[in-house]
Design an enzyme around this catalytic site. Sequence first.
Site, PDB file in Angstrom:
ATOM      1  N   SER A 176      16.615  -3.205  -1.202  1.00 66.90           N
ATOM      2  CA  SER A 176      15.684  -4.107  -0.520  1.00 66.90           C
ATOM      3  C   SER A 176      14.463  -4.370  -1.390  1.00 66.90           C
ATOM      4  O   SER A 176      14.036  -3.504  -2.157  1.00 66.90           O
ATOM      5  CB  SER A 176      15.243  -3.483   0.808  1.00 66.90           C
ATOM      6  OG  SER A 176      14.210  -4.233   1.410  1.00 66.90           O
ATOM      7  N   THR A 177      13.870  -5.550  -1.218  1.00 66.08           N
ATOM      8  CA  THR A 177      12.633  -5.862  -1.934  1.00 66.08           C
ATOM      9  C   THR A 177      11.399  -5.439  -1.148  1.00 66.08           C
ATOM     10  O   THR A 177      10.287  -5.530  -1.655  1.00 66.08           O
ATOM     11  CB  THR A 177      12.547  -7.373  -2.236  1.00 66.08           C
ATOM     12  OG1 THR A 177      12.623  -8.099  -1.010  1.00 66.08           O
ATOM     13  CG2 THR A 177      13.677  -7.815  -3.149  1.00 66.08           C
TER      14      THR A 177
ATOM     15  N   GLU B 155       4.531 -10.514  -3.292  1.00 66.27           N
ATOM     16  CA  GLU B 155       4.737 -11.812  -3.954  1.00 66.27           C
ATOM     17  C   GLU B 155       4.376 -12.969  -3.023  1.00 66.27           C
ATOM     18  O   GLU B 155       3.834 -13.988  -3.467  1.00 66.27           O
ATOM     19  CB  GLU B 155       6.187 -11.922  -4.424  1.00 66.27           C
ATOM     20  CG  GLU B 155       6.534 -11.043  -5.626  1.00 66.27           C
ATOM     21  CD  GLU B 155       6.697  -9.565  -5.271  1.00 66.27           C
ATOM     22  OE1 GLU B 155       6.803  -8.735  -6.196  1.00 66.27           O
ATOM     23  OE2 GLU B 155       6.724  -9.217  -4.052  1.00 66.27           O
ATOM     24  N   ARG B 156       4.672 -12.822  -1.727  1.00 62.28           N
ATOM     25  CA  ARG B 156       4.297 -13.870  -0.770  1.00 62.28           C
ATOM     26  C   ARG B 156       2.789 -13.992  -0.668  1.00 62.28           C
ATOM     27  O   ARG B 156       2.246 -15.101  -0.602  1.00 62.28           O
ATOM     28  CB  ARG B 156       4.894 -13.548   0.616  1.00 62.28           C
ATOM     29  CG  ARG B 156       6.387 -13.754   0.681  1.00 62.28           C
ATOM     30  CD  ARG B 156       6.989 -13.248   1.975  1.00 62.28           C
ATOM     31  NE  ARG B 156       8.399 -12.931   1.729  1.00 62.28           N
ATOM     32  CZ  ARG B 156       9.063 -11.951   2.289  1.00 62.28           C
ATOM     33  NH1 ARG B 156       8.456 -11.162   3.165  1.00 62.28           N
ATOM     34  NH2 ARG B 156      10.323 -11.748   2.003  1.00 62.28           N
TER      35      ARG B 156
ATOM     36  N   LYS C 134      -0.997  -3.776   5.860  1.00 61.46           N
ATOM     37  CA  LYS C 134       0.124  -4.462   6.511  1.00 61.46           C
ATOM     38  C   LYS C 134       1.297  -3.521   6.669  1.00 61.46           C
ATOM     39  O   LYS C 134       1.967  -3.499   7.717  1.00 61.46           O
ATOM     40  CB  LYS C 134       0.514  -5.694   5.688  1.00 61.46           C
ATOM     41  CG  LYS C 134       1.709  -6.471   6.225  1.00 61.46           C
ATOM     42  CD  LYS C 134       2.982  -6.084   5.514  1.00 61.46           C
ATOM     43  CE  LYS C 134       4.195  -6.723   6.137  1.00 61.46           C
ATOM     44  NZ  LYS C 134       5.454  -6.303   5.480  1.00 61.46           N
TER      45      LYS C 134
ATOM     46  N   ASP D 249      15.752  -5.994   5.680  1.00 58.59           N
ATOM     47  CA  ASP D 249      15.212  -6.976   6.619  1.00 58.59           C
ATOM     48  C   ASP D 249      16.250  -8.032   6.979  1.00 58.59           C
ATOM     49  O   ASP D 249      16.816  -8.692   6.109  1.00 58.59           O
ATOM     50  CB  ASP D 249      13.972  -7.639   6.019  1.00 58.59           C
ATOM     51  CG  ASP D 249      12.848  -6.640   5.805  1.00 58.59           C
ATOM     52  OD1 ASP D 249      12.619  -5.825   6.712  1.00 58.59           O
ATOM     53  OD2 ASP D 249      12.218  -6.660   4.737  1.00 58.59           O
TER      54      ASP D 249
ATOM     55  N   ASP E 125      21.229  -4.556   2.692  1.00 56.68           N
ATOM     56  CA  ASP E 125      19.858  -5.048   2.614  1.00 56.68           C
ATOM     57  C   ASP E 125      19.143  -4.483   3.840  1.00 56.68           C
ATOM     58  O   ASP E 125      19.783  -3.927   4.745  1.00 56.68           O
ATOM     59  CB  ASP E 125      19.853  -6.575   2.620  1.00 56.68           C
ATOM     60  CG  ASP E 125      18.464  -7.164   2.625  1.00 56.68           C
ATOM     61  OD1 ASP E 125      17.576  -6.621   1.944  1.00 56.68           O
ATOM     62  OD2 ASP E 125      18.249  -8.164   3.346  1.00 56.68           O
TER      63      ASP E 125
ATOM     64  N   GLU F 183      11.914  -9.560  10.448  1.00 56.40           N
ATOM     65  CA  GLU F 183      10.999 -10.556   9.891  1.00 56.40           C
ATOM     66  C   GLU F 183      10.053 -11.130  10.941  1.00 56.40           C
ATOM     67  O   GLU F 183       8.838 -10.995  10.832  1.00 56.40           O
ATOM     68  CB  GLU F 183      11.782 -11.676   9.200  1.00 56.40           C
ATOM     69  CG  GLU F 183      12.561 -11.227   7.970  1.00 56.40           C
ATOM     70  CD  GLU F 183      11.684 -10.773   6.808  1.00 56.40           C
ATOM     71  OE1 GLU F 183      10.455 -10.726   6.945  1.00 56.40           O
ATOM     72  OE2 GLU F 183      12.257 -10.462   5.746  1.00 56.40           O
TER      73      GLU F 183
ATOM     74  N   GLY G 289       9.779 -10.463  -1.476  1.00 54.59           N
ATOM     75  CA  GLY G 289       8.752  -9.435  -1.569  1.00 54.59           C
ATOM     76  C   GLY G 289       7.447  -9.823  -0.902  1.00 54.59           C
ATOM     77  O   GLY G 289       6.950 -10.940  -1.085  1.00 54.59           O
ATOM     78  N   GLY G 290       6.882  -8.896  -0.113  1.00 57.81           N
ATOM     79  CA  GLY G 290       5.641  -9.176   0.596  1.00 57.81           C
ATOM     80  C   GLY G 290       4.446  -9.389  -0.314  1.00 57.81           C
ATOM     81  O   GLY G 290       3.621 -10.282  -0.087  1.00 57.81           O
TER      82      GLY G 290
END
Length: 267
Positions: A126-127, A54-55, A89, A10, A8, A17, A51-52
Amino acid sequence: MQKVLIFDCDGVLADTERYGHLPAFNQMWAEMGVPWAWSPEEYGQQLKIGGGKERMAALWRDPAFLTKVKPPTDEEARQELIAAWHKRKTAIYKEIVRSGKIPPRSGVRRLAEEALADGWMLAVASTSARESVETVLGHVMGDDLAQRFALVLAGDVVQVKKPAPDIYLLVCRELDVSPRECVAIEDSRNGLESAHAAGMEVIITVSEYTRDEDFSEAAIVLTCLGDPGGERCQVLANRSPATPGDYFTVADLNKVLVSQSQFPGVS
Protein backbone atom coordinates in the site's frame (compact mmCIF):
# COMPACT_ATOMS: atom_id res chain seq x y z
CA MET A 1 6.03 -23.11 -6.42
CA GLN A 2 5.37 -20.58 -3.67
CA LYS A 3 2.06 -18.69 -4.03
CA VAL A 4 1.65 -15.15 -2.69
CA LEU A 5 -1.61 -13.22 -2.31
CA ILE A 6 -1.03 -9.47 -2.00
CA PHE A 7 -3.73 -7.12 -0.76
CA ASP A 8 -3.83 -3.40 -1.38
CA CYS A 9 -5.25 -1.61 1.67
CA ASP A 10 -7.54 1.33 0.89
CA GLY A 11 -10.65 0.26 -0.99
CA VAL A 12 -9.63 -3.42 -0.85
CA LEU A 13 -9.52 -4.30 2.85
CA ALA A 14 -12.15 -1.70 3.74
CA ASP A 15 -13.96 1.29 2.24
CA THR A 16 -11.49 3.65 3.83
CA GLU A 17 -11.29 6.52 1.36
CA ARG A 18 -14.63 8.31 1.73
CA TYR A 19 -15.35 7.24 5.31
CA GLY A 20 -11.82 7.35 6.72
CA HIS A 21 -9.20 9.30 4.83
CA LEU A 22 -11.46 12.10 3.55
CA PRO A 23 -12.95 13.04 6.93
CA ALA A 24 -9.50 12.70 8.51
CA PHE A 25 -8.00 15.17 6.03
CA ASN A 26 -10.85 17.64 6.53
CA GLN A 27 -10.81 17.37 10.34
CA MET A 28 -7.05 17.84 10.37
CA TRP A 29 -7.24 21.05 8.35
CA ALA A 30 -10.04 22.39 10.54
CA GLU A 31 -8.03 21.69 13.69
CA MET A 32 -4.90 23.29 12.27
CA GLY A 33 -6.67 26.43 11.07
CA VAL A 34 -6.29 25.73 7.35
CA PRO A 35 -9.32 27.09 5.46
CA TRP A 36 -9.62 24.11 3.17
CA ALA A 37 -11.70 20.96 2.76
CA TRP A 38 -12.35 18.46 -0.02
CA SER A 39 -15.84 17.45 -1.03
CA PRO A 40 -16.38 13.72 -1.72
CA GLU A 41 -16.30 14.48 -5.45
CA GLU A 42 -13.11 16.56 -5.22
CA TYR A 43 -11.44 13.87 -3.16
CA GLY A 44 -12.29 11.31 -5.84
CA GLN A 45 -10.15 13.33 -8.23
CA GLN A 46 -7.32 13.47 -5.69
CA LEU A 47 -7.19 9.67 -5.60
CA LYS A 48 -5.51 9.71 -8.99
CA ILE A 49 -2.42 10.79 -7.02
CA GLY A 50 -0.84 7.93 -5.09
CA GLY A 51 -0.11 8.69 -1.42
CA GLY A 52 -1.52 11.15 1.11
CA LYS A 53 1.62 13.27 1.37
CA GLU A 54 1.73 13.50 -2.42
CA ARG A 55 -1.91 14.66 -2.53
CA MET A 56 -1.14 17.39 -0.02
CA ALA A 57 2.01 18.43 -1.88
CA ALA A 58 -0.06 18.79 -5.06
CA LEU A 59 -2.03 21.55 -3.33
CA TRP A 60 0.95 23.85 -3.82
CA ARG A 61 0.00 23.73 -7.52
CA ASP A 62 -3.77 24.09 -7.00
CA PRO A 63 -4.97 27.65 -7.83
CA ALA A 64 -8.11 27.26 -5.68
CA PHE A 65 -6.03 26.25 -2.66
CA LEU A 66 -3.52 29.04 -3.20
CA THR A 67 -6.28 31.68 -3.11
CA LYS A 68 -6.98 30.61 0.49
CA VAL A 69 -3.62 29.44 1.81
CA LYS A 70 -0.23 31.06 1.35
CA PRO A 71 2.41 28.29 1.33
CA PRO A 72 5.89 28.73 2.81
CA THR A 73 8.33 30.01 0.23
CA ASP A 74 11.08 27.69 1.43
CA GLU A 75 10.86 24.08 0.16
CA GLU A 76 12.12 22.65 3.45
CA ALA A 77 9.42 24.54 5.32
CA ARG A 78 6.81 23.22 2.93
CA GLN A 79 7.94 19.66 3.56
CA GLU A 80 7.86 20.23 7.32
CA LEU A 81 4.31 21.58 7.06
CA ILE A 82 3.16 18.59 5.03
CA ALA A 83 4.77 16.27 7.58
CA ALA A 84 2.89 18.01 10.40
CA TRP A 85 -0.39 17.84 8.51
CA HIS A 86 0.17 14.17 7.68
CA LYS A 87 1.07 13.23 11.26
CA ARG A 88 -2.15 14.70 12.65
CA LYS A 89 -4.26 13.33 9.79
CA THR A 90 -2.88 9.83 10.39
CA ALA A 91 -3.74 10.03 14.09
CA ILE A 92 -7.30 11.09 13.30
CA TYR A 93 -7.63 8.35 10.69
CA LYS A 94 -6.51 5.66 13.13
CA GLU A 95 -9.11 6.90 15.62
CA ILE A 96 -11.81 6.57 12.93
CA VAL A 97 -10.73 3.03 12.04
CA ARG A 98 -10.62 1.92 15.68
CA SER A 99 -14.09 3.37 16.27
CA GLY A 100 -15.50 0.69 13.97
CA LYS A 101 -17.09 3.22 11.61
CA ILE A 102 -15.42 1.65 8.55
CA PRO A 103 -16.70 -1.90 7.90
CA PRO A 104 -14.35 -4.45 6.30
CA ARG A 105 -15.02 -5.28 2.67
CA SER A 106 -16.90 -8.47 2.02
CA GLY A 107 -14.82 -11.63 1.73
CA VAL A 108 -11.33 -10.34 2.45
CA ARG A 109 -10.89 -12.09 5.78
CA ARG A 110 -12.49 -15.30 4.51
CA LEU A 111 -10.26 -15.43 1.43
CA ALA A 112 -7.15 -14.70 3.50
CA GLU A 113 -7.97 -17.61 5.81
CA GLU A 114 -8.69 -19.94 2.87
CA ALA A 115 -5.48 -18.92 1.12
CA LEU A 116 -3.36 -19.57 4.22
CA ALA A 117 -4.93 -23.01 4.62
CA ASP A 118 -4.08 -23.72 0.97
CA GLY A 119 -0.40 -22.79 1.37
CA TRP A 120 -0.44 -19.21 0.13
CA MET A 121 1.69 -16.52 1.74
CA LEU A 122 -0.09 -13.25 2.53
CA ALA A 123 1.22 -9.71 2.05
CA VAL A 124 0.05 -6.11 1.89
CA ALA A 125 1.38 -3.50 -0.56
CA SER A 126 0.00 0.00 0.00
CA THR A 127 1.05 3.60 -0.55
CA SER A 128 -0.68 4.71 2.67
CA ALA A 129 1.24 5.37 5.87
CA ARG A 130 2.41 2.16 7.51
CA GLU A 131 0.72 2.80 10.87
CA SER A 132 -2.57 3.50 9.07
CA VAL A 133 -2.26 0.27 7.08
CA GLU A 134 -1.41 -1.78 10.17
CA THR A 135 -4.44 -0.35 11.96
CA VAL A 136 -6.76 -1.29 9.09
CA LEU A 137 -5.19 -4.74 8.72
CA GLY A 138 -5.70 -5.50 12.40
CA HIS A 139 -9.26 -4.17 12.32
CA VAL A 140 -10.23 -6.20 9.25
CA MET A 141 -8.34 -9.44 9.84
CA GLY A 142 -8.14 -9.52 13.62
CA ASP A 143 -4.80 -9.48 15.43
CA ASP A 144 -4.08 -13.21 15.14
CA LEU A 145 -4.62 -13.39 11.39
CA ALA A 146 -2.86 -10.06 10.79
CA GLN A 147 0.25 -11.44 12.47
CA ARG A 148 0.33 -14.29 9.96
CA PHE A 149 0.92 -11.90 7.06
CA ALA A 150 4.46 -12.54 5.82
CA LEU A 151 5.02 -8.94 4.76
CA VAL A 152 3.41 -5.51 5.08
CA LEU A 153 4.87 -2.83 2.82
CA ALA A 154 3.41 0.65 3.13
CA GLY A 155 4.12 4.34 2.90
CA ASP A 156 7.48 5.59 1.70
CA VAL A 157 9.20 2.20 1.30
CA VAL A 158 9.75 3.03 -2.38
CA GLN A 159 10.68 6.33 -3.98
CA VAL A 160 8.10 6.06 -6.77
CA LYS A 161 4.60 5.04 -5.76
CA LYS A 162 1.77 3.39 -7.69
CA PRO A 163 1.14 3.26 -10.65
CA ALA A 164 4.87 2.51 -10.84
CA PRO A 165 5.60 -1.20 -10.19
CA ASP A 166 8.24 -0.52 -7.53
CA ILE A 167 6.28 -1.60 -4.44
CA TYR A 168 5.23 -4.90 -6.03
CA LEU A 169 8.75 -5.61 -7.22
CA LEU A 170 9.92 -4.94 -3.66
CA VAL A 171 7.43 -7.54 -2.39
CA CYS A 172 9.08 -10.08 -4.71
CA ARG A 173 12.56 -9.19 -3.53
CA GLU A 174 11.60 -9.30 0.14
CA LEU A 175 9.84 -12.67 -0.18
CA ASP A 176 12.25 -14.09 -2.79
CA VAL A 177 9.47 -14.96 -5.23
CA SER A 178 8.74 -14.36 -8.89
CA PRO A 179 5.94 -11.99 -9.95
CA ARG A 180 4.35 -14.99 -11.69
CA GLU A 181 3.91 -16.58 -8.25
CA CYS A 182 1.87 -13.61 -7.05
CA VAL A 183 -1.72 -12.43 -7.35
CA ALA A 184 -2.61 -8.88 -6.29
CA ILE A 185 -6.02 -7.63 -5.22
CA GLU A 186 -6.54 -3.98 -6.10
CA ASP A 187 -9.47 -1.61 -6.52
CA SER A 188 -8.05 1.17 -8.71
CA ARG A 189 -6.47 1.82 -12.08
CA ASN A 190 -3.27 3.01 -10.37
CA GLY A 191 -3.02 -0.22 -8.40
CA LEU A 192 -3.78 -2.36 -11.44
CA GLU A 193 -1.08 -0.65 -13.49
CA SER A 194 1.42 -1.09 -10.66
CA ALA A 195 0.90 -4.82 -10.15
CA HIS A 196 0.45 -5.57 -13.85
CA ALA A 197 3.67 -3.73 -14.75
CA ALA A 198 5.44 -5.87 -12.15
CA GLY A 199 4.25 -8.97 -14.02
CA MET A 200 1.50 -10.11 -11.64
CA GLU A 201 -2.05 -11.25 -12.20
CA VAL A 202 -4.54 -8.80 -10.72
CA ILE A 203 -7.99 -9.23 -9.21
CA ILE A 204 -10.04 -6.03 -9.05
CA THR A 205 -12.75 -5.47 -6.46
CA VAL A 206 -14.25 -2.15 -7.52
CA SER A 207 -14.94 0.52 -4.91
CA GLU A 208 -17.14 3.59 -4.81
CA TYR A 209 -14.51 5.84 -6.35
CA THR A 210 -13.15 3.39 -8.94
CA ARG A 211 -16.06 1.45 -10.44
CA ASP A 212 -15.89 3.39 -13.74
CA GLU A 213 -12.12 3.10 -14.27
CA ASP A 214 -10.45 1.07 -17.01
CA PHE A 215 -9.56 -2.41 -15.76
CA SER A 216 -8.92 -4.08 -19.11
CA GLU A 217 -5.61 -5.67 -17.98
CA ALA A 218 -7.15 -7.32 -14.91
CA ALA A 219 -7.57 -11.09 -14.76
CA ILE A 220 -11.04 -10.64 -13.26
CA VAL A 221 -13.13 -7.66 -12.12
CA LEU A 222 -15.59 -8.19 -9.26
CA THR A 223 -18.02 -6.08 -7.28
CA CYS A 224 -16.55 -7.70 -4.15
CA LEU A 225 -15.11 -11.03 -3.00
CA GLY A 226 -18.39 -11.97 -1.35
CA ASP A 227 -19.26 -14.08 1.67
CA PRO A 228 -21.57 -17.06 2.21
CA GLY A 229 -24.84 -15.67 3.53
CA GLY A 230 -23.59 -12.12 3.04
CA GLU A 231 -22.86 -9.77 0.15
CA ARG A 232 -22.81 -11.64 -3.14
CA CYS A 233 -19.93 -11.41 -5.59
CA GLN A 234 -20.78 -10.27 -9.12
CA VAL A 235 -18.38 -10.69 -12.04
CA LEU A 236 -18.05 -7.51 -14.12
CA ALA A 237 -15.34 -8.79 -16.50
CA ASN A 238 -13.31 -11.97 -16.69
CA ARG A 239 -10.17 -12.88 -18.64
CA SER A 240 -9.27 -15.76 -16.31
CA PRO A 241 -10.35 -19.41 -16.00
CA ALA A 242 -11.91 -18.64 -12.60
CA THR A 243 -15.67 -19.19 -12.34
CA PRO A 244 -16.80 -17.68 -9.03
CA GLY A 245 -20.37 -18.10 -7.87
CA ASP A 246 -21.82 -16.03 -5.05
CA TYR A 247 -18.34 -15.59 -3.60
CA PHE A 248 -14.74 -15.80 -4.80
CA THR A 249 -12.93 -18.85 -3.37
CA VAL A 250 -9.36 -20.02 -3.04
CA ALA A 251 -10.11 -22.44 -5.91
CA ASP A 252 -10.86 -19.38 -8.06
CA LEU A 253 -7.67 -17.74 -6.78
CA ASN A 254 -5.60 -20.72 -7.88
CA LYS A 255 -7.14 -20.50 -11.34
CA VAL A 256 -6.27 -16.81 -11.59
CA LEU A 257 -2.64 -17.68 -10.92
CA VAL A 258 -2.61 -19.89 -14.02
CA SER A 259 -1.04 -18.23 -17.08
CA GLN A 260 -3.56 -16.31 -19.13
CA SER A 261 -1.74 -17.39 -22.27
CA GLN A 262 -2.68 -20.99 -21.44
CA PHE A 263 -6.23 -20.25 -20.36
CA PRO A 264 -7.51 -17.12 -22.15
CA GLY A 265 -10.73 -15.92 -20.62
CA VAL A 266 -13.69 -14.15 -22.15
CA SER A 267 -14.75 -10.67 -21.08
